[in-house]
Design an enzyme around this catalytic site. Structure first.
Site, PDB file in Angstrom:
ATOM      1  N   CYS A 173      -3.146   6.523  11.520  1.00 59.16           N
ATOM      2  CA  CYS A 173      -2.653   7.095  12.789  1.00 59.16           C
ATOM      3  C   CYS A 173      -2.617   8.611  12.605  1.00 59.16           C
ATOM      4  O   CYS A 173      -1.556   9.202  12.435  1.00 59.16           O
ATOM      5  CB  CYS A 173      -1.277   6.551  13.134  1.00 59.16           C
ATOM      6  SG  CYS A 173      -1.156   4.747  13.057  1.00 59.16           S
ATOM      7  N   ALA A 174      -3.766   9.235  12.617  1.00 61.19           N
ATOM      8  CA  ALA A 174      -3.922  10.576  12.049  1.00 61.19           C
ATOM      9  C   ALA A 174      -3.515  11.728  12.957  1.00 61.19           C
ATOM     10  O   ALA A 174      -3.090  12.773  12.471  1.00 61.19           O
ATOM     11  CB  ALA A 174      -5.365  10.778  11.597  1.00 61.19           C
ATOM     12  N   GLY A 177      -2.992  15.639  13.082  1.00 61.55           N
ATOM     13  CA  GLY A 177      -3.901  15.998  12.004  1.00 61.55           C
ATOM     14  C   GLY A 177      -3.356  16.826  10.864  1.00 61.55           C
ATOM     15  O   GLY A 177      -4.089  17.120   9.922  1.00 61.55           O
ATOM     16  N   SER A 178      -2.090  17.190  10.896  1.00 61.57           N
ATOM     17  CA  SER A 178      -1.575  18.048   9.818  1.00 61.57           C
ATOM     18  C   SER A 178      -1.580  17.322   8.478  1.00 61.57           C
ATOM     19  O   SER A 178      -1.904  17.909   7.437  1.00 61.57           O
ATOM     20  CB  SER A 178      -0.160  18.539  10.154  1.00 61.57           C
ATOM     21  OG  SER A 178       0.718  17.448  10.369  1.00 61.57           O
ATOM     22  N   LYS A 179      -1.245  16.034   8.485  1.00 62.23           N
ATOM     23  CA  LYS A 179      -1.257  15.269   7.234  1.00 62.23           C
ATOM     24  C   LYS A 179      -2.688  15.005   6.774  1.00 62.23           C
ATOM     25  O   LYS A 179      -2.972  15.018   5.575  1.00 62.23           O
ATOM     26  CB  LYS A 179      -0.491  13.957   7.414  1.00 62.23           C
ATOM     27  CG  LYS A 179       0.985  14.132   7.744  1.00 62.23           C
ATOM     28  CD  LYS A 179       1.673  12.793   7.894  1.00 62.23           C
ATOM     29  CE  LYS A 179       3.088  12.954   8.402  1.00 62.23           C
ATOM     30  NZ  LYS A 179       3.140  13.450   9.808  1.00 62.23           N
ATOM     31  N   ASP A 202      -7.383   7.460  14.953  1.00 64.50           N
ATOM     32  CA  ASP A 202      -6.297   7.462  15.926  1.00 64.50           C
ATOM     33  C   ASP A 202      -6.700   6.621  17.129  1.00 64.50           C
ATOM     34  O   ASP A 202      -7.870   6.620  17.534  1.00 64.50           O
ATOM     35  CB  ASP A 202      -5.935   8.882  16.379  1.00 64.50           C
ATOM     36  CG  ASP A 202      -4.520   8.935  16.943  1.00 64.50           C
ATOM     37  OD1 ASP A 202      -3.580   9.072  16.137  1.00 64.50           O
ATOM     38  OD2 ASP A 202      -4.352   8.802  18.170  1.00 64.50           O
ATOM     39  N   ASP A 266       1.268   6.477   8.853  1.00 66.36           N
ATOM     40  CA  ASP A 266       2.306   7.296   9.499  1.00 66.36           C
ATOM     41  C   ASP A 266       2.332   6.847  10.964  1.00 66.36           C
ATOM     42  O   ASP A 266       1.686   7.438  11.820  1.00 66.36           O
ATOM     43  CB  ASP A 266       1.957   8.782   9.367  1.00 66.36           C
ATOM     44  CG  ASP A 266       3.067   9.677   9.877  1.00 66.36           C
ATOM     45  OD1 ASP A 266       4.228   9.446   9.524  1.00 66.36           O
ATOM     46  OD2 ASP A 266       2.766  10.605  10.657  1.00 66.36           O
ATOM     47  N   CYS A 319       8.843   9.378  11.694  1.00 64.41           N
ATOM     48  CA  CYS A 319       9.797  10.454  11.969  1.00 64.41           C
ATOM     49  C   CYS A 319      10.947   9.896  12.793  1.00 64.41           C
ATOM     50  O   CYS A 319      11.497  10.548  13.672  1.00 64.41           O
ATOM     51  CB  CYS A 319       9.123  11.633  12.673  1.00 64.41           C
ATOM     52  SG  CYS A 319       8.144  11.206  14.114  1.00 64.41           S
TER      53      CYS A 319
END
Length: 702
Positions: A173-174, A177-179, A202, A266, A319
């Protein structure tokens, strides 16, 4: 973190905040930073020690500081860090509200002096005059990929993946895109040409383009962007790479499931750990989100486990602070995997990172505030449909074996962050129902799986649950929607022997491409080969394995060559794309000119400098190519100080002038770096015209 999907109403009358208190229409709105249901729920869950509760709530009501990390392994890593330490030495600044804040500081738990925070909100960073110099620096280096702005706790999941250059990594689940960008960084950290790859997936097609914009800054051929529902990510089949790797899902022709060394799940979540960034959650929070998402989160996690190689590592993260989305999902993973997966104790990793252990018990509450001790005792059928049996705490026997204390909970008041949950899992044996020992078997095995449901169906369930808490959503009427064709053309191999032979011969002759160039790794999307992309061997293998084209590929690799209509006497209308220069340069023998630092500065400060303004040798070489106008590669000579020596840029040679073909974000970063190190480079820097500094001759989003 924070950018993950939270299922909300975004209708035409919605005034959705952008995270800084300002809705889409540009008007500022005031938030009420309290919610009695939220406080009662988390006090009941005891995720925060009673003596820390006031600190916890107070932290949630403060804006997040600005946090970012330096891209480790980039050519200017040392220079970027020097600049940051110089900013830190400048001392405090005064904000518009009268507060005085400390200069940028290191995140003491992030290794190699690469993680930083600045106790200034995004709003103040944009508007405060004293922060302007730092803000400009941060923006320039972020745009070209030397710095990544990212919430501090969002940096944690990729770090626990322990990615190595040979790993195949799936980010399920990208977006945004920061990860993914962080994973790419780790893949390249110890190798300029890693053999591994990153598949960034995604479910939201539009968000895939946000993801692409993020990772394109890293200019790598080792990435593939797909648009699949994570819980249904395809099981591709391939012949085993070696006889020692456990084979799962073997088909009657001897192929096995294509699996990954590392998986990041994530997952979409209710997002209440992002209250500091998204204060609109205060007013809309309710337990219905967590209850509705639990099943989807479990399905995504289990698909990730089945796609993970035995011996591989998966990180599950959210989160959210709700145990229904966190420990309850982890329990169900361990339950369904039946001993094939275990939680990893990472208490010795990132020792300066403050974290609480996972919890073993929690309260299940429905949208009406009723508390349920077990699934069996629920008698109200509509409620029973909205609460999964796996949402309840584990039994005493399960507690003894699950080791939920190995999960990590990061709380906002610990280190001035958002709230976050991480679980690190290791697959110690295959999770499929059985392993077929011989290739001659005819039976096709199936993985351990749960009932699957689309994210759209899950969204509808969540919204239905939330309607009791004041939110409604108009559902579509009628039967099933007609399936629309996928909007993206497929990537196909560049057929340099047949269909694209003429184009390749032109490119090969014009740029003097060596025979050793891996032309078999080029991909295109159109018959005229207007945009040519380079992928790594590992990405090409995925294309080869996907024989039935079940993957919905949105983007891949790095653009290296573009077809561009040019005026004048141009022999070759194919130009080198700036982002792909470093991959082509070792194979190019023509149209390459060595330049001096002053020549590079000349190109940056002027938009179309004449040949006569360059150093004599460079001017002569440019004049020699003027008769065959077109793209050239300009390389900073080896005598230039490191790391500037060898910098290559694309440019266009006209009859009497040269134009830099570099995206404006990279151009601005070069201007900044040359200004900062003019003494070392032996150049005299004056003022740069706005047109030259901000304008580029190519589409920076190509």
């Amino acid at each position: 973190m924070g950018g993950k999907r939270r299922f909300k109403d975004k209708g035409p009358n919605s005034k959705r905040s952008r995270g800084d208190g300002r809705p889409e229409n540009g008007e500022w709105k005031k938030f009420t930073f309290e919610n009695a249901k939220f406080e009662a729920y988390y006090k009941m869950q005891k995720i925060v020690p009673e003596e820390e509760w006031d600190q916890f709530i107070t932290a949630l009501k403060r804006p997040l500081p600005t946090t970012f990390r330096v891209t480790e392994g980039c050519e200017f890593e040392k220079e970027i860090k020097e600049r940051l330490f110089a900013f830190r030495a400048k001392g405090k600044i005064n904000l518009d509200d009268g507060r005085t804040v400390e200069p940028p500081q290191l995140l003491d738990w992030y290794p190699n002096n690469a993680g930083w925070y600045y106790d200034v909100s995004r709003k103040d960073l944009k508007t405060n005059k004293e922060a302007k110099e730092f803000t400009t620096f941060l923006q320039n280096q972020t745009q070209c990929g030397y710095i990544s702005r990212q919430e501090a706790v969002s940096m944690i999941p990729p770090m626990f993946l322990q990615v190595e250059p040979h790993h195949r990594v799936l980010d399920m689940c990208a977006a945004p895109g920061s990860k993914t960008a962080q994973i790419i960084e780790y893949l390249h950290r110890d190798s300029t040409n890693p053999t591994g790859c990153v598949v960034a997936n995604d479910a939201d097609f539009k968000r895939c383009y946000t993801l692409i914009a993020q990772i394109q800054r890293y200019q790598t051929p080792c990435v593939l962007v797909t648009n699949q529902e994570a819980q249904r990510f395809p099981f591709l089949k391939t012949f085993p790479e070696d006889e020692t790797t456990p084979r799962e899902g073997i088909t009657n022709d001897g192929r096995a499931t294509f699996q990954f060394d590392r998986v990041l799940a994530d997952v979409p979540c209710s997002g209440d750990g992002t209250l500091r960034k998204n204060p609109d959650i205060w007013g809309e929070w309710g337990v219905g989100k967590s209850l509705g998402l639990h099943k989807l989160q479990t399905q995504i996690a289990m698909r990730g486990v089945n796609l993970l190689k035995a011996g591989g590592r998966m990180v599950y993260s959210t989160c959210s602070m709700s145990p229904i989305e966190n420990e309850a999902v982890v329990c169900e993973i361990l339950r369904q995997s039946k001993g094939s997966v275990r939680l990893v104790d990472v208490s010795s990793e990132l020792p300066n990172l403050k974290r609480n252990q996972g919890i073993n018990t929690w309260i299940v509450q429905d949208a009406d505030g009723r508390i349920h001790k077990s699934y069996e005792e629920i008698t109200h059928e509509p409620t029973k449909k909205k609460i999964q049996p796996s949402a309840f705490p584990p039994t005493q026997e399960e507690i003894a074996t699950f080791n939920l204390q190995y999960c990590l909970r990061m709380l906002p008041h610990h280190q001035d962050t958002g709230g976050f949950f991480v679980a690190v899992l290791e697959k110690i044996s295959p999770t499929w129902k059985s392993i077929l020992p011989e290739k001659t078997e005819t039976k096709t095995e199936e993985p351990i799986k749960t009932e699957e449901k689309t994210e759209q169906e899950t969204t509808a369930e969540v919204k239905s649950e939330e309607s009791k808490e004041g939110e409604t959503k108009e559902e579509g009427k009628g039967g099933k929607k007609e399936k629309k064709p996928y909007p993206e053309a497929p990537f196909l191999p560049f057929d340099y022997k047949n269909e694209h032979k003429e184009q390749w011969e032109i490119i090969k002759e014009s740029y003097g491409m060596k025979e050793t160039f891996p032309v078999d790794l080029l991909m295109v999307r159109s018959a005229n080969a207007g945009k040519i992309t380079l992928v790594s061997q590992s990405i090409r293998k995925i294309f080869d394995v996907d024989v039935h084209r079940v993957l919905k590929v949105v983007n891949c690799g790095v653009r290296v060559i573009n077809l561009q209509e040019m005026n004048g006497n141009t022999e070759c209308k194919y130009r080198i794309a700036h982002q792909g220069i470093r991959f082509l340069l070792p194979y190019v023998t023509k149209r390459v000119i060595q330049i001096k630092p002053n020549d590079l500065w000349n190109l940056l400060k002027e938009e179309n400098p004449f040949f006569s303004t360059f150093s004599e040798g460079v001017a002569n070489n440019m004049n020699a190519l003027a008769s065959s106008q077109g793209c050239v590669i300009l390389v900073l000579e080896s005598s230039a100080p490191k790391p500037f020596a060898g910098i290559a840029v694309a440019a266009y040679i006209a009859k009497t002038s040269c134009h830099l073909q570099v995206p404006k974000e990279d151009r601005a970063s070069m201007v900044q770096l040359l200004k900062d190190y003019e003494d070392r480079l032996g150049i005299s820097v004056g003022e740069v015209t706005q047109n030259a500094a901000e304008k580029d001759g190519v589409d920076s989003k190509e």
